[in-house]
Design an enzyme around this catalytic site. Structure first.
Site: not given
Ligand code: MRU
Length: 367
Positions: A54-55, A94, A247
């Site tokens: 994720r991220g 996603r 994101d």
């Molecule tokens: O739902 P996730 O864990 O994929 O969310 C992404 C994130 O961890 C955050 O929103 C983050 O701050 C941005 S990704 C560097």
């Protein structure tokens, strides 16, 4: 970055034949460390959707490797068509992070220029590799540009700089360094004393699980706080600076990030605390001018809200925290309007959150 003193990145090619791609299965961190191999296109979609990875930056790179596996194992020779089908599936995994679109479009464009099947397959691997190494370089540059902000605060204050961050925009969300955490590592290396407040980040607790894990293994002083505590700490003068990831950031500087970010930005604004967003260009949506109204917000399973996961003895357990029948709503992200953002830390420098400043740094995206 390091785990128990050993250097890791979040994704790597398992062997020289590239039969599979290895990832750290983040669902089990910080309790258990498992490496999983992805070797079919469906594995890649599953890994993104179920959040083994994720991220935003990392899922973009996983999607690019997914494209390679999709066309390498395609049943027909019409690889452009096969890639279109794969791209559609990847994009549906996603919806908020723009990085999947960024990566997949890059593969589609490059592949489209070639006619030979073998060359197309080779090219898709080459692009995935390039995106992976570019991500490392981008995060390093975010660190180099962001450290100046921390340094300036330190020079004024003369004592430990307290940074607050939300969710996990660390190396586990990228390939290495992270986005929001890169300036923190650069500040540490420059000898600036700092301490990080980590929002736990309900419902999945990426702050408590992942950011805490990362900072612990890098020996960065940190303290976990509940999501609701940030405002109080700001009022008490215990926060000097907020740095978060994103994101998707729209061209006008509106910032989509993990749900709860907006409330931190409001509190920071009210307390005159700088609120910065670390934004790799792969997370900028140059096609959307008004993020507040146009960035799609992912809605996830209500179970993530109704249950909380943790370690019970040696086992990872899920515990119900409300009446079983109570419905829950689970928006995964929110959008912080540009007016609440002090600045965007990009790989090409720090800019104001508006169209002109963003396009001055990335003129190739001017239309
Ligand atoms: O739902 P996730 O864990 O994929 O969310 C992404 C994130 O961890 C955050 O929103 C983050 O701050 C941005 S990704 C560097």
């Amino acid at each position: 970055m390091k785990i128990n003193g050993k250097h890791y990145q979040s994704i790597w090619e398992t062997n020289s034949e590239v039969d599979s791609i290895s990832i750290i299965d983040q669902r089990f961190l910080p309790y258990k460390f498992f490496v999983t191999e992805l070797s079919t296109f469906d594995d890649f979609c599953f890994a993104i959707k179920e959040m083994l990875v994720r991220g935003a930056p990392l899922i973009g790179i996983v999607a690019a490797y997914g494209c390679y596996f999709a066309i390498k194992n395609a049943l027909t020779n019409d690889l452009d068509k096969e890639l279109q089908i794969a791209a559609k599936k990847l994009l549906s995994t996603r919806p908020t992070a723009i990085n999947i679109k960024f990566a997949v479009e890059r593969v589609i464009t490059e592949i489209g220029k070639l006619t030979n099947v073998e060359a197309k397959i080779e090219k898709s691997l080459e692009i995935a590799r390039k995106l992976r190494s570019e991500d490392i370089e981008i995060c390093r540059n975010l660190g180099q540009h962001g450290v100046g902000i921390i340094k300036e605060i330190y020079e004024k204050k003369g004592s430990t700089v307290n940074v607050l961050t939300h969710c996990n925009a660390g190396w586990l969300a990228t390939v290495d360094y992270g986005t929001a955490t890169a300036p923190i590592y650069f500040a540490r290396d420059a000898g600036i004393p700092l301490h990080v407040w980590i929002d736990e980040t309900r419902p999945r607790n990426q702050g408590a699980k992942l950011t805490a894990f990362e900072l612990l293994h890098e020996n960065i002083p940190h303290t976990l706080i509940v999501d609701n505590a940030g405002g109080l700490l700001m009022q008490k003068g215990m926060v000097d600076l907020v740095i978060v990831g994103t994101d998707r950031t729209s061209l006008n500087g509106d910032v989509a990030n993990k749900v709860g970010t907006y409330l931190k930005a409001l509190a920071a604004y009210d307390n005159n605390i700088p609120f910065y967003v670390a934004v790799p260009s792969s997370s900028i949506d140059f096609d959307i001018e008004d993020g507040l109204h146009n960035i799609p917000i992912e809605e996830r399973d209500e179970k993530e809200v109704k249950y909380i996961e943790g370690l019970a003895g040696d086992e990872i357990a899920n515990v119900l925290i409300c009446p079983k029948e109570t419905p829950a709503l689970n928006y995964a992200f929110d959008v912080t309007p540009a007016r609440l953002v002090t600045g965007l830390i990009t790989e090409r420098g720090v800019c104001r959150p508006n169209k002109e400043s963003i396009l001055n740094l990335f003129p190739e995206n001017r239309k």
